[in-house]
Structure formats: structure tokens, C-alpha cells
Design a protein around this motif. Structure first.
Motif, PDB file in Angstrom:
ATOM      1  N   ALA A  37     -12.036  11.369   0.245  1.00 25.18           N
ATOM      2  CA  ALA A  37     -13.334  10.479  -0.020  1.00 25.18           C
ATOM      3  C   ALA A  37     -13.327   9.068   0.937  1.00 25.18           C
ATOM      4  N   THR A  38     -14.719   9.058   1.351  1.00 22.44           N
ATOM      5  CA  THR A  38     -14.724   7.987   2.343  1.00 22.44           C
ATOM      6  C   THR A  38     -14.510   6.653   1.821  1.00 22.44           C
ATOM      7  N   LEU A  39     -13.845   5.666   2.483  1.00 22.37           N
ATOM      8  CA  LEU A  39     -13.709   4.369   2.143  1.00 22.37           C
ATOM      9  C   LEU A  39     -14.210   3.620   3.237  1.00 22.37           C
ATOM     10  N   SER A  40     -15.308   3.993   3.897  1.00 24.63           N
ATOM     11  CA  SER A  40     -15.668   3.480   5.143  1.00 24.63           C
ATOM     12  C   SER A  40     -16.189   1.807   4.852  1.00 24.63           C
ATOM     13  N   GLY A  41     -15.857   1.204   5.675  1.00 21.01           N
ATOM     14  CA  GLY A  41     -16.057  -0.436   5.647  1.00 21.01           C
ATOM     15  C   GLY A  41     -15.655  -0.991   4.458  1.00 21.01           C
ATOM     16  N   THR A  42     -14.810  -0.360   3.565  1.00 23.27           N
ATOM     17  CA  THR A  42     -14.047  -1.314   2.454  1.00 23.27           C
ATOM     18  C   THR A  42     -13.064  -2.021   3.264  1.00 23.27           C
ATOM     19  N   ARG A  43     -12.743  -3.404   2.835  1.00 24.36           N
ATOM     20  CA  ARG A  43     -12.155  -4.166   3.234  1.00 24.36           C
ATOM     21  C   ARG A  43     -10.946  -4.490   2.222  1.00 24.36           C
ATOM     22  N   ILE A  44      -9.693  -4.319   2.676  1.00 21.81           N
ATOM     23  CA  ILE A  44      -8.726  -4.188   1.612  1.00 21.81           C
ATOM     24  C   ILE A  44      -7.525  -5.167   2.355  1.00 21.81           C
ATOM     25  N   LEU A  45      -7.092  -6.022   1.501  1.00 23.00           N
ATOM     26  CA  LEU A  45      -6.053  -6.986   1.658  1.00 23.00           C
ATOM     27  C   LEU A  45      -4.665  -6.185   1.072  1.00 23.00           C
ATOM     28  N   VAL A  46      -3.695  -6.137   1.714  1.00 22.10           N
ATOM     29  CA  VAL A  46      -2.302  -5.734   1.402  1.00 22.10           C
ATOM     30  C   VAL A  46      -1.442  -6.572   1.779  1.00 22.10           C
ATOM     31  N   ALA A  47      -0.864  -7.059   0.369  1.00 25.58           N
ATOM     32  CA  ALA A  47       0.295  -8.260   0.562  1.00 25.58           C
ATOM     33  C   ALA A  47       1.577  -7.484   0.193  1.00 25.58           C
ATOM     34  N   ASP A  48       2.419  -7.501   1.345  1.00 30.14           N
ATOM     35  CA  ASP A  48       3.828  -6.661   1.088  1.00 30.14           C
ATOM     36  C   ASP A  48       4.707  -7.372   2.169  1.00 30.14           C
ATOM     37  N   ASP A  49       5.861  -7.814   1.837  1.00 27.32           N
ATOM     38  CA  ASP A  49       6.825  -8.284   2.661  1.00 27.32           C
ATOM     39  C   ASP A  49       7.801  -7.122   3.514  1.00 27.32           C
ATOM     40  N   PRO A  63       6.141  -4.924   6.144  1.00 28.73           N
ATOM     41  CA  PRO A  63       5.332  -4.467   6.719  1.00 28.73           C
ATOM     42  C   PRO A  63       5.209  -2.874   7.390  1.00 28.73           C
ATOM     43  N   ASP A  64       6.411  -2.509   7.825  1.00 25.07           N
ATOM     44  CA  ASP A  64       6.433  -0.993   8.438  1.00 25.07           C
ATOM     45  C   ASP A  64       6.098  -0.077   7.001  1.00 25.07           C
ATOM     46  N   ALA A  65       6.680  -0.325   6.045  1.00 24.39           N
ATOM     47  CA  ALA A  65       6.341   0.381   4.874  1.00 24.39           C
ATOM     48  C   ALA A  65       4.992   0.420   4.413  1.00 24.39           C
ATOM     49  N   ALA A  66       4.399  -0.699   4.424  1.00 24.12           N
ATOM     50  CA  ALA A  66       2.896  -1.061   4.135  1.00 24.12           C
ATOM     51  C   ALA A  66       2.025  -0.077   5.118  1.00 24.12           C
ATOM     52  N   ARG A  67       2.348  -0.254   6.338  1.00 23.86           N
ATOM     53  CA  ARG A  67       1.608   0.407   7.346  1.00 23.86           C
ATOM     54  C   ARG A  67       1.743   2.125   7.119  1.00 23.86           C
ATOM     55  N   THR A  68       2.862   2.471   6.653  1.00 25.36           N
ATOM     56  CA  THR A  68       2.897   3.817   6.261  1.00 25.36           C
ATOM     57  C   THR A  68       1.966   4.399   5.020  1.00 25.36           C
ATOM     58  N   PHE A  69       2.143   3.612   4.154  1.00 25.64           N
ATOM     59  CA  PHE A  69       1.444   4.039   2.796  1.00 25.64           C
ATOM     60  C   PHE A  69       0.032   3.858   2.824  1.00 25.64           C
ATOM     61  N   CYS A  70      -0.613   2.942   3.723  1.00 34.10           N
ATOM     62  CA  CYS A  70      -1.917   2.636   3.858  1.00 34.10           C
ATOM     63  C   CYS A  70      -2.577   3.541   5.030  1.00 34.10           C
ATOM     64  N   SER A  71      -1.891   4.487   5.787  1.00 32.42           N
ATOM     65  CA  SER A  71      -2.227   5.436   6.745  1.00 32.42           C
ATOM     66  C   SER A  71      -3.493   6.173   5.918  1.00 32.42           C
ATOM     67  N   PRO A  72      -3.388   6.664   4.830  1.00 32.73           N
ATOM     68  CA  PRO A  72      -4.461   7.354   4.381  1.00 32.73           C
ATOM     69  C   PRO A  72      -5.885   6.641   4.063  1.00 32.73           C
ATOM     70  N   LEU A  73      -5.432   5.342   4.046  1.00 34.14           N
ATOM     71  CA  LEU A  73      -6.721   4.602   3.474  1.00 34.14           C
ATOM     72  C   LEU A  73      -7.376   4.185   4.848  1.00 34.14           C
ATOM     73  N   ARG A  74      -6.527   3.899   5.635  1.00 34.09           N
ATOM     74  CA  ARG A  74      -7.300   3.499   7.029  1.00 34.09           C
ATOM     75  C   ARG A  74      -7.825   4.911   7.719  1.00 34.09           C
ATOM     76  N   ALA A  75      -7.243   5.932   7.356  1.00 35.70           N
ATOM     77  CA  ALA A  75      -7.934   7.589   7.999  1.00 35.70           C
ATOM     78  C   ALA A  75      -9.371   7.522   7.219  1.00 35.70           C
ATOM     79  N   ALA A  76      -9.594   6.994   5.887  1.00 36.06           N
ATOM     80  CA  ALA A  76     -10.662   7.229   4.995  1.00 36.06           C
ATOM     81  C   ALA A  76     -11.601   6.231   5.506  1.00 36.06           C
ATOM     82  N   GLY A  77     -11.285   5.109   6.484  1.00 35.22           N
ATOM     83  CA  GLY A  77     -12.279   4.189   7.023  1.00 35.22           C
ATOM     84  C   GLY A  77     -12.058   2.940   6.518  1.00 35.22           C
TER      85      GLY A  77
END
Length: 399
Positions: free
Chosen positions: A3-15, A17-31
């Protein structure tokens, strides 16, 4: 299918950062556009300075042991209702319950976030966008709320496109008028005085976008612009819609379903951001009392399409009755004269009127005379318009 998330702006608060980038990869791939911060304080600052559609908040981060709860407590004490999805690890179930009581929309186990996060975010955003237009018509300041109400009543492609374009123009106009009323004057590149006699949608766009780039511009005006068009792609979309309006007006094209869909997407995104993250209120000052140490101000809030509702504020100086004010929860305010004024409608109620242009000629002192229109959605003529001039207008123009 993702499902596209094109243009969606998401704030990720997590101390982490490496783990956050990993689990956010599908969100980034969806736009989705992801912004990372490492603690609750940074998340609070980010939410207060730019628009987001959703926040992902790790429960266990600074400040304190459960910084996610700290952030939710700050949000609960304001009118900010940004959807928050909390991330919890082993041993955090009690904190998740507390988070849900504080207003979190949902939660995901951090160990399975890479698989569960995308569908959970898509579900929350779909629900938010479905309610956004009606929320805008009920909660936003009247000059734009009534346009959202009219857009909601449109049933054909032609009327949906027409009302949608009017609504986008009203948003640009509100940002421009608040910006010029509440900011230190500074010439706007390319803005000739002649363009303010009968401002077009393109003129409002030029003013609003220029103000959004100037450091001294009122913060609320900037936030309105950011909520509508926070990046180059969305600003390109606004530019294309202005061209569409001109082409329709001159008979060069007819509204299409694809135009309607683009407008609907833009308005839903703005409505969601504005109703969940902007603490945006306009009020008409009606009376004031002084107890020897502070002033108590009574206002009528011009919100939604209903009759203005009474409210009380504590302010640090006198305000003239009838003044239109930009209000916030902290008790600060900005006088929006003369870009906004109050007038009595034919039915006898107090209404907010908004700058529509400049009348030909000038007053006895040579100042440009402001032309107003109702900001409440009525189609009736404005009786006895307020006799305001705009002495600072030349400081905003280049010629």
C-alpha cells in the motif's frame, strides 16, 4: 501489493537509530518520508515546528526510563492530536496500557515491527484521512472551514474540482493574510501593489510560499503553508492546480476525475495535519476586564461553520473590542488588523471578515483602503464594511 504511503510524513522517535532504520525500511519503500529523532524532547520540538501525519514512538528512550510516556503526556496537555503508534519491547506491556490511556492510537511489538509496522501505519492513516475533511469543516477557523463544508457537499466531478480549488485558494489566502498581519513587513519578491487590488489564486500562492521561506514570518502562517505543501513535489502539485483553474476558467480544459483525485488527496492531507497538529484559533474580542494585575478577555471563536462560540483568555495588555486575534493555548495572541476585521451580518451576528483586495482610490491620509469579504461562508453582500486602511502594504510590495 505494498500500500502506498507516498508523501506521508512520519516522525520516528527511538534512541536506537540503526534498529529504527531497519524496521522503517518498508515504510520508506512505500513512499513515506521518515524523520528520526533520538529522544522525547527532540520529538516534542519536531512536532511543534513542522507537520507530520503520524509518529512512531519507542516506549523506552530518554527522557527518563519510559520517554515515550513522557512525550504522550506532553501531547495530552495540548490540542495536538497527532496519531501516535507506540513501539514496545519485552516487559513493556504495562507501559503500553498507559500509553493507550494517554491517547496512543495503536501499538506494535518492536521485535516484529519490520513486518507489522507498514500495515499498522497504513490502517491508521486510512482512518485519519477518512475523517479529515469533516473534522476540518468542524474544527478549523471559519474562513477555511466553510470551504471544506462546501467541498464535502459537492457531488459531481465538476463541482468537486471547482469547490476543491476554492478550498485550496482559501488555505493559501489564510496563510498569506495571517503572515502579513502578524509578521514584521519585508518586501515579497515579485509582489507589485497592483496584484493586491484583486488578488488571484496565484498571487495568494506567491505570497504564502514566499512568507514560508522568510525567517521573520509568523510561525502559524508558516505551519499552514507546511501543512499544505511541505516539500517540492507538493508545491509542484499546487502550481499545477493553479494552472488547471486558469485553464478551466478560460475554457481550455474541463475537470477530469484525475483532477478531482489529486485535489482530494491534497485536501485530506492538509485537513489531517491541520486538525491534529496545528493549534489554530481565530477569535473576535468582545469585552475585557482588569482586576488590577491582569486582563481577562472575552472572545467569540470563529471556528467551523457554526455560530461563533464564547471563550475566555488571560492576556497581558488591553485589546480593542471587535479586533480579530490569532490565539494559542499559552495565552499569547497576535492582532490581525487590518487583514481581518469583524462586522455584523444581515442576521445580526458578529462575523469575521477577511482581506479580499484594495479599493480604488485612497483615504484622506493617502492610505490604501481594504476591501473585505465574509469569512463565514455566506453568499450575502457585506453591509457597512469596516473602514480600515493598510498603512504597511507598501512595505510588502516591490513596486
Amino acid at each position: 501489493m505494498i500500500a502506498t504511503l507516498s508523501g506521508t510524513r512520519i516522525l520516528v522517535a527511538d534512541d536506537q537509530p540503526d534498529a529504527a532504520r531497519t524496521f522503517c525500511s518498508p515504510l520508506r519503500a512505500a513512499g513515506a518520508k521518515i524523520q528520526h529523532v533520538s529522544d522525547g524532547h527532540a520529538a516534542w520540538d519536531a512536532i511543534g515546528s513542522q507537520p507530520f501525519d503520524l509518529a512512531l514512538v519507542d516506549m523506552k528512550m530518554p527522557p527518563e526510563e519510559w520517554g515515550g510516556l513522557w512525550l504522550l503526556e506532553q501531547l495530552a496537555n495540548t490540542r495536538i492530536r497527532l496519531p501516535v503508534l507506540v513501539l514496545s519491547g519485552e516487559g513493556g506491556k504495562l507501559e503500553v496500557i498507559k500509553a493507550m490511556r494517554l491517547g496512543a492510537a495503536d501499538w506494535v511489538d518492536k521485535d516484529s515491527a519490520a513486518e507489522q509496522l507498514h500495515p499498522a501505519c497504513a490502517k491508521l492513516l486510512a482512518e485519519a484521512n477518512a475523517a479529515a475533511l469533516q473534522n476540518a469543516a468542524e474544527q478549523l477557523p471559519t474562513p477555511i472551514a466553510y470551504r471544506f463544508a462546501r467541498y464535502l457537499r459537492a457531488t459531481t466531478t465538476e463541482t468537486q474540482v471547482s469547490e476543491g480549488l476554492h478550498t485550496i485558494e482559501a488555505i493559501l489566502r489564510l496563510a498569506a493574510c495571517i503572515g502579513m498581519a502578524a509578521s514584521r513587513p519585508c518586501p515579497i519578491p515579485g509582489l507589485a501593489l497592483s496584484k493586491l487590488y484583486r488578488p488571484s489564486m496565484g498571487t495568494w500562492r506567491d505570497i504564502a510560499f514566499a512568507l514560508g521561506r522568510q525567517a521573520q514570518t509568523n510561525t502559524t502562517a508558516k505551519r499552514i503553508v507546511q501543512a499544505l505543501a511541505p516539500d517540492t513535489p507538493s508545491r509542484t502539485t499546487v502550481d499545477a492546480l493553479i494552472k488547471l483553474r486558469n485553464d478551466i476558467f478560460h475554457g481550455r480544459t474541463a475537470p477530469k476525475s484525475s483532477d478531482r483525485d489529486t485535489i482530494d488527496w491534497l485536501l485530506r492531507r492538509f485537513a489531517h495535519r491541520a486538525t491534529t497538529s496545528l493549534q489554530l484559533s481565530l477569535g473576535v474580542a468582545t469585552s475585557m476586564r482588569f482586576d488590577g494585575t491582569s486582563y481577562t478577555l472575552d472572545t467569540l471563536l470563529v471556528r467551523g461553520t457554526a455560530t461563533p462560540q464564547p471563550a475566555t483568555h488571560h492576556v497581558d495588555r488591553p485589546i480593542v473590542d471587535g479586533t480579530i486575534l490569532l490565539l494559542d493555548e499559552a495565552g499569547s495572541f497576535a492582532d490581525l488588523t487590518p487583514l481581518f476585521a469583524s462586522a455584523t451580518s444581515p442576521a445580526g451576528g458578529v462575523r469575521c471578515v477577511q482581506f479580499e483586495g484594495i479599493l480604488e482610490g485612497a483615504d484622506s491620509g493617502g492610505g490604501p483602503i481594504v476591501k473585505y469579504s465574509f469569512g463565514h461562508g455566506g453568499d450575502e453582500d457585506l453591509p457597512n464594511p469596516p473602514p480600515n486602511t493598510w498603512p504597511a502594504v507598501h512595505q510588502w510590495t516591490t513596486s
